[in-house]
Design an enzyme around this catalytic site. Sequence first.
Site, mmCIF file in Angstrom:
data_model
loop_
_atom_site.group_PDB
_atom_site.id
_atom_site.type_symbol
_atom_site.label_atom_id
_atom_site.label_comp_id
_atom_site.label_asym_id
_atom_site.label_seq_id
_atom_site.Cartn_x
_atom_site.Cartn_y
_atom_site.Cartn_z
ATOM 1 N N ASP A 53 0.823 -1.210 0.000
ATOM 2 C CA ASP A 53 0.000 0.000 0.000
ATOM 3 C C ASP A 53 0.857 1.260 0.000
ATOM 4 O OD1 ASP A 53 0.889 -0.711 2.546
ATOM 5 O OD2 ASP A 53 -0.779 0.243 3.575
ATOM 6 N N ARG A 99 4.919 4.359 6.173
ATOM 7 C CA ARG A 99 4.428 4.259 7.552
ATOM 8 C C ARG A 99 4.454 2.808 8.039
ATOM 9 N NH1 ARG A 99 -1.245 5.811 5.518
ATOM 10 N NH2 ARG A 99 -2.189 3.784 5.105
ATOM 11 N N ASP A 100 3.889 2.593 9.214
ATOM 12 C CA ASP A 100 3.954 1.268 9.825
ATOM 13 C C ASP A 100 2.902 0.325 9.235
ATOM 14 O OD1 ASP A 100 1.902 2.773 10.823
ATOM 15 O OD2 ASP A 100 2.342 2.415 12.935
ATOM 16 N N GLU A 101 2.942 0.166 7.907
ATOM 17 C CA GLU A 101 2.096 -0.819 7.225
ATOM 18 C C GLU A 101 2.922 -1.528 6.169
ATOM 19 O OE1 GLU A 101 -2.123 -0.408 6.562
ATOM 20 O OE2 GLU A 101 -2.009 1.640 7.326
ATOM 21 N N ASP A 125 -5.743 -2.726 -3.025
ATOM 22 C CA ASP A 125 -4.916 -1.734 -3.705
ATOM 23 C C ASP A 125 -4.388 -2.283 -5.029
ATOM 24 O OD1 ASP A 125 -5.141 -1.274 -0.872
ATOM 25 O OD2 ASP A 125 -3.651 0.309 -1.041
ATOM 26 N N TRP A 162 -11.401 -5.920 -2.105
ATOM 27 C CA TRP A 162 -10.114 -6.455 -1.637
ATOM 28 C C TRP A 162 -10.010 -7.934 -2.015
ATOM 29 C CZ3 TRP A 162 -11.593 -1.790 -0.544
ATOM 30 C CH2 TRP A 162 -10.655 -0.840 -0.183
ATOM 31 N N GLU A 220 -2.454 8.871 -1.143
ATOM 32 C CA GLU A 220 -3.460 7.944 -0.635
ATOM 33 C C GLU A 220 -4.842 8.590 -0.634
ATOM 34 O OE1 GLU A 220 -2.908 6.888 3.475
ATOM 35 O OE2 GLU A 220 -4.114 5.073 3.226
ATOM 36 N N HIS A 232 0.727 6.193 -2.394
ATOM 37 C CA HIS A 232 -0.148 5.038 -2.560
ATOM 38 C C HIS A 232 -0.469 4.950 -4.049
ATOM 39 C CE1 HIS A 232 -1.194 4.123 1.573
ATOM 40 N NE2 HIS A 232 -2.260 3.430 1.227
HETATM 41 C C1 BGC Z 1 -3.956 0.928 3.610
HETATM 42 C C2 BGC Z 1 -4.745 0.810 2.343
HETATM 43 C C3 BGC Z 1 -5.675 -0.336 2.500
HETATM 44 C C4 BGC Z 1 -6.617 0.060 3.586
HETATM 45 C C5 BGC Z 1 -7.725 -0.878 3.796
HETATM 46 C C6 BGC Z 1 -4.907 1.264 4.704
HETATM 47 O O1 BGC Z 1 -4.325 1.497 5.915
HETATM 48 O O2 BGC Z 1 -2.915 1.830 3.495
HETATM 49 O O3 BGC Z 1 -4.288 1.223 1.199
HETATM 50 O O4 BGC Z 1 -6.251 -0.828 1.383
HETATM 51 O O5 BGC Z 1 -5.937 0.341 4.787
HETATM 52 O O6 BGC Z 1 -8.581 -0.371 4.679
#
Ligand code: BGC
Length: 874
Positions: A465, A469-471, A478, A534, A750, A771
Site C-alpha cells: 500500500d 508508515r507502519d504498514e 490496492d 479487496w 493515498e 499510494h
Molecule cells: C492501507 C490501504 C488499505 C486500507 C484498507 C490502509 O491502511 O494503506 O491502502 O487498502 O488500509 O482499509
Amino acid sequence: MTDETVPAPQNVRFEHHQPGALGIGAARPRVSWTLPHAPAGYRQAGYELRGVITAADGTPEEFGEQVEGDAQVLVPWPARPLGSREAVLVQVRVRSAGGGWSAWSDPTSVEVGLLGPQEWEAALVGPDDSGVAPSDRRPPLLRGEFTVPDGVRAARLYVTAHGLFEAEINGTRVGDDALAPGWTSYRHRLRYLTYDVTDHLRPGANVLGAWLADGWYRGHLGFDGGEWDIFGDDVGMLAQLEVVTAAGRSVVLRSDGSWRTAPGPLLSAQLYEGEVHDARLEEPGWSAPGFDATGWQAVRVTDLDLSLLAAPDGPPVRCTQELSPLSVSEPEPGRYLVDFGQNHAGRLRIRADGPAGTRVTLRHAEILQDGELCTVPLRAATSTDVLVLDGAGEREWEPRFTLHGYRYAEISGLPAGSPPEVVSRVHHSDMARRGHFSCSDPDVERLHENVVWSMRSNFVDVPTDCPQRDERLGWTGDIQVFAPSAAFLYDVGGVLSEWLHSVAAEQAHYGTVPWYVPYIPGPGWDPTVPGAVWGDAAVLVPWVLYERTGDAELLRRQYPSARAWVDQVLGIARSEGRDLLWDTGFQLGDWLDPTAPPEDPTRAMTDPSLVATAYLAHSARRLARTAEVLGEDDDARRYAELAAEVARAFADAYLGEHAPAGARTQTSYSLALTFDLCPDEETRDRIGDSLAALVRASGGTIHTGFAGTPAVTDALSGSGHLDEAYLLLLAKECPSWLYAVTMGATTTWERWDSMLPDGSVNPGDMTSFNHYALGAVADWMHRVVAGLAPDAPAYRRIRFAPRPGPGITAAAASHETPYGTASIGWTLDDGVLAVRAVVPPGAEAVLDLPGLRRELGHGTHVVEHRLREDASTP
Ligand code: BGC
C-alpha cells in the site's frame, strides 16, 4: 530451405526470467520470442526449438522439436523435464507460410535450481537468542568454514533465511539484491536464491559469512504498536554451496552445527524503525579464512520443513537508480536538510568521517512542514538510521536491512559547514519497464510520472500500500484496482505470480482472502472476514495477468482460489433473505471517497452493499471467462448464469428511477456501466447521462474512492461522455488527480487531499503521499487517451482506439508486448487526427477511430483522419 526475408528470432526468453537466469523453479519452462521485423504478410507457420541440456556433471544432451502453427509466446517446453541443476541452451527459428526457415536465434540459457526437499543437505542455523527481549536482540553474524578443491569450473550458492540475509564469501559480498529472501507467507512458502559464486572461491580454506536481520519474519511489524516474532523467533540461514570440477559435482558447504555466530556491528535493524550500525564493533576479516572465531558461539540448528523451499518466480529487490540531492540546506550548524526532488522508496548512502563515537543520524520524511521534516504520516515507523563512526577514517555507508519512503532527509552529526556527500538509492523489485505514456499536457504527464513512481515505491517484493508508515502490507484491494496500470508499466508477471501463491495459500488457511497478504495480526482486520474489492483480487489479478501476458497456466494455478472466493461470496449473497445482494458484514466499500471524514474513510457516499454486489457480479463473470479459457465448460456456464442473476438483482435494487441516495453517486453509476450491470440500453443511457450530469455539476471534481476511481473515466468515455471524462482528468481543483500535481506531488497520494489546499497535512492518521490505488486512472490514459489496449490475450491482437478529448492535442504510448513493441502516437490539428501506430510481427491490430475502423497487420501505419464536429462521442 532458408527464407532470407525473415530475420532470426530475438529476445528468446523463459517465463518470468531474464536470459541467463540461475536457479529457476520450472522443470518445463515455457519459451517466448519476438521477431525484430518481418516482410509484409508474414505469418509464422511453424517453429523449431533446439538446444542442449547440460547435466550438473557436464554431460550434454541435445534436443529439438518442430511445431506447426503460429505460437510464439509461452510455448510449451519441447524436451524432457529438466532436473535440478541442469542448464539449458535454447535456440529458435521460425518458418513462414512460404516454407522457408529463418536463421537460428542466438542461444539463450537458463539453469534450474533445486527442485525438491531431497536436494537439500543443509540445515537452518542461527543464534540462540530466545531468552532475549525482541527489542534487545542484536542482528547476528554467522560464519561457516569450508574447503574448496582445485579446478572449480562453476560454483553455486543456494541460500535462504528466516529473516533477511546478506552473504559474503572471503570478505566479498555475494549478489547485489536487497531484503533477500523477500516476503512470502512463510508458513507456506520460503524462497531460496541461487548465486554464481565461482569467482568468490579459492582452492583450500574459504569462509561464508552472513549478516542476518529480523526483517518480516520476526521483526517489529504492523500498525497500532505492531508485533514481534510474527512468523517465528528463529532467525537463521540455510546455505548450500556446490562446486563442479573435472571430477563432477560436490557439495562443499552445508550450513550445519559447525557454524559459529556472534552479534555484529548492527545494534538494531528493523524495516520500520531503521538501522543502527556501530562501526566500532566491526571485526575485520570475520568473513574470511584465518579469523579467530573462538569467542563466537555455537549456532542453534532449527528443523525446517524443506518442502516449503521454492525458487522465486519474480526478480529480487535491488537498487535501480541513485538520486542526487536537488538541494541541501543547513538549518542549524551540522544539521542538513536534503531534498531529493522525488518521493520514493530507498535508503541513503553517505560518506562520513569523524572521531570515534560520532553519531551520524539520518531521518526521512515525505514532506516538509514549516521547513522541517514532517514525520506525522510515518506513524510509528521512526525511519531513522544511525552510523556510529570508529574514527578510522572516511567510510561510505548504507543501511542493509531497512527501507524508507521519503523525498527529504535530515542528516545530523557531521561537521558544520560542509554539506554531506550523499545519494539516495531507490529500491524496489527489479522489474523490466514495459510501458510509456506522453501527451500534450505537462500536468497530465507529471500525473503519469507520479503513478510510475508510486508503483516503483510499492512493488517491494510484494505489492504494498505504501512505503513509509507502519504498514507496507500487501493490501489486496490496492493491487486489485491498480493491476491493469501496473501490468502496462512494468513486467509484473513474476512479482504478482509470486504474490498470488501467497494469496491462495492464506485463503486456504483462513477460509477467505485476507485483507492483506501475507497476513500479519492487525487490530480490526480479521483474516476470516471477506471484504469486497479487496478479496476480489483472487479473481481479477490473475485475469489481468492473463489478458496482458497470455499466461493461461497461471489462470489454471489460481483457479481454485478464484473459484473459492466467488463461491464463498455467492453463498453469502444467497443466504437467507439476501436475494443475491451482498448486504451483510463489514465492507470497506468505496474506501476514501473524498466526502468521507478524515477519521472514517469507510463513510463514503456510495452504499457499501452496492459496491460489494457490483463486484460479485463482475468477479463471477470474470470467473466464467476464466473457466472458458481453461475448458471448464460447466463452470463457465454456471458462473455466467449466476453473474447474470446477480446483475439483475443489482439492477433491481440500485438502478431504478427512485434508487436511494447511496446509489446515485459517481461510483455507483461508474460500477454499473463498467461492470455492464444495466439490464438494457435505455437504463445504460440514463445511467451514463446521470453520471455525466454529476461530473458537470461538480465542475469536474472527483467523488470516487478506491472502488469508483478505476471505473469513472471508462464509464464516461464508454457511454458517450468523453468531454466529462476529460473534464475529470484535467480538473485541478481539490479533489482531482491534477490537484495533487498542482501541489507539487511527485507520487500519487493515498487521499485526494493528503495535503490540504492550505499546504497542511490531512489530519487523518492514515495520510500517505505514496499510494498507487488512485493512480489506477493510468490504465485509462493508456487505453483511451493514447489508445493502446490488448484486444486478445498477450496483445496478440491490439486495439488502437484513441479518443481525443477537449484539452489534449497529442498523446502517445508504447508497450513492450510479449510479441514486441507496440506503439501509438497521435496529434489532433484543426480537426485532423494524425495517427502513427506500430504493430509487432506476430500480432495484428484494429485501428478504431471515431468514424473509422481498419484492420492492421504488423508494421508501421500512418493514418490521417478528419474528425466530425461531434466526434467526441465514440
Ligand atoms: C492501507 C490501504 C488499505 C486500507 C484498507 C490502509 O491502511 O494503506 O491502502 O487498502 O488500509 O482499509
